[in-house]
Design an enzyme around this catalytic site. Structure first.
Site, PDB file in Angstrom:
ATOM      1  N   GLU A  49       1.372  -0.480 -10.083  1.00 38.68           N
ATOM      2  CA  GLU A  49       2.605  -1.000  -8.732  1.00 38.68           C
ATOM      3  C   GLU A  49       3.838  -1.552  -9.621  1.00 38.68           C
ATOM      4  O   GLU A  49       2.826  -2.664  -9.747  1.00 38.68           O
ATOM      5  CB  GLU A  49       2.237  -0.234  -7.648  1.00 38.68           C
ATOM      6  CG  GLU A  49       2.485   1.416  -7.669  1.00 38.68           C
ATOM      7  CD  GLU A  49       2.231   1.221  -5.729  1.00 38.68           C
ATOM      8  OE1 GLU A  49       2.246  -0.349  -4.765  1.00 38.68           O
ATOM      9  OE2 GLU A  49       1.744   2.342  -5.101  1.00 38.68           O
ATOM     10  N   ASP A  60       8.222  -5.738   3.590  1.00 35.76           N
ATOM     11  CA  ASP A  60       7.473  -6.405   2.407  1.00 35.76           C
ATOM     12  C   ASP A  60       7.149  -7.882   3.612  1.00 35.76           C
ATOM     13  O   ASP A  60       7.578  -7.947   4.445  1.00 35.76           O
ATOM     14  CB  ASP A  60       7.544  -6.809   1.217  1.00 35.76           C
ATOM     15  CG  ASP A  60       7.464  -5.801   0.770  1.00 35.76           C
ATOM     16  OD1 ASP A  60       6.415  -4.789   1.083  1.00 35.76           O
ATOM     17  OD2 ASP A  60       8.482  -5.327   0.014  1.00 35.76           O
ATOM     18  N   TYR A 175       1.075   7.999  -0.551  1.00 34.31           N
ATOM     19  CA  TYR A 175       0.507   6.752  -0.731  1.00 34.31           C
ATOM     20  C   TYR A 175       0.528   6.304   1.235  1.00 34.31           C
ATOM     21  O   TYR A 175       1.651   6.726   2.452  1.00 34.31           O
ATOM     22  CB  TYR A 175       1.648   5.734  -0.264  1.00 34.31           C
ATOM     23  CG  TYR A 175       1.898   4.124  -0.795  1.00 34.31           C
ATOM     24  CD1 TYR A 175       0.835   3.678   0.254  1.00 34.31           C
ATOM     25  CD2 TYR A 175       2.316   3.450  -1.975  1.00 34.31           C
ATOM     26  CE1 TYR A 175       0.090   1.942  -0.088  1.00 34.31           C
ATOM     27  CE2 TYR A 175       1.262   2.401  -1.643  1.00 34.31           C
ATOM     28  CZ  TYR A 175       0.915   1.223  -0.992  1.00 34.31           C
ATOM     29  OH  TYR A 175       1.058   0.538  -0.965  1.00 34.31           O
TER      30      TYR A 175
END
Length: 274
Positions: A49, A60, A175
């Site tokens: 990734e 994040d 995911y």
């Protein structure tokens, strides 16, 4: 079959999970970043990734935010990210590469141009965390039409009523975000991961990879017991950060520090047989 399904299927046939490694393109500088990406498969990464640097990565945690800032400061752009992939492909035609990030840089680049350039560079799939299924016409469906996998995120709060919408146009793999919150912010409750993966797999035949908070070989082994893939990101970009010199520049040990951690993670994942 494209590289992503082929890789997951081959590892499943071998009785093990796949190791998915995340690094940010251009971190800590374009040259070192390319060296790191080139070294990842040899260290045991099955899928790469590659983060698309962005100034406001709201999903994040600090480690990946800092990696984006380092990359942007070093001059990395979305065009440069695609060029990095194209250079990687000159010596590696097998390892899947997924670009992960946010829609703003893609929108500015131009969707049609971006998809054409990504496909030409050798990108296999996209994870764009701020585009929900309700916006599939914006990027997801054009990406699928261009031959790119579009990987969607599922979370602990994605219930059975919501899952069909999340999975409708997902391809490559799913995911699963194992914590509620930002990347690297907490350690998952590994006792719940297998049950969560099993619940998702009742809705899809796609592989399910688990990430957010997986930092050590022990964590990776725990996740590999129930998942098709183990995703590690924050730990890798933090390893990059701690390898830098006092001026924030790469050292002779930067690439080796990352590959050493990846080897440990890969060994742990491969040791879990299914």
């Amino acid at each position: 079959m494209s590289r992503l399904p082929t890789t997951f299927a081959a590892n499943a046939a071998a009785g093990r999970a796949s190791l998915v490694t995340f690094v940010t393109a251009g971190d800590p500088d374009p040259e070192t970043s390319l060296a790191i990406v080139k070294a990842l498969p040899g260290a045991g990464a099955d899928v790469i990734e590659l983060g698309m640097p962005f100034s406001d990565p709201m999903a994040d945690g600090p480690a990946i935010q800092w990696s984006s800032m380092r990359a942007l400061k070093a001059g990395m752009t979305l065009k440069g990210t695609l060029a990095l992939v194209a250079t990687f492909r000159k010596t590696d035609a097998q390892t899947p590469i997924v670009l992960m990030g946010y829609y703003n840089p893609i929108y500015v680049y131009g969707v049609a141009r971006f998809l054409a350039d990504a496909r030409e560079a050798g990108v296999d799939g996209l994870i764009v965390v701020d585009l929900p299924p309700e916006e599939d016409d914006e990027l997801c469906l054009p990406a699928l039409a261009a031959g790119l996998n579009f990987i969607r995120l599922a979370t602990p709060t994605t219930d059975d009523a919501r899952l069909p919408a999340v999975l409708a146009n997902t391809s490559g793999f799913v995911y699963y975000v194992s914590i509620t919150g930002i990347t690297g912010a907490a350690t998952p409750d590994f006792s719940k991961v297998s049950a969560a993966v099993a619940r998702i797999k009742r809705h899809t035949a796609l592989p399910v990879a688990v990430g957010f908070g997986v930092k050590t070989p022990e964590h990776a082994a725990a996740v590999a017991q129930g998942a098709d893939g183990v995703v590690v990101g924050s730990a890798l970009v933090e390893t990059i950060r701690t390898s830098l010199d006092g001026a924030g520049k790469a050292t002779e040990g930067t690439v080796a520090a990352v590959t050493s951690l990846v080897r440990g993670l890969a060994d742990a994942v491969k040791a879990v047989r299914k």
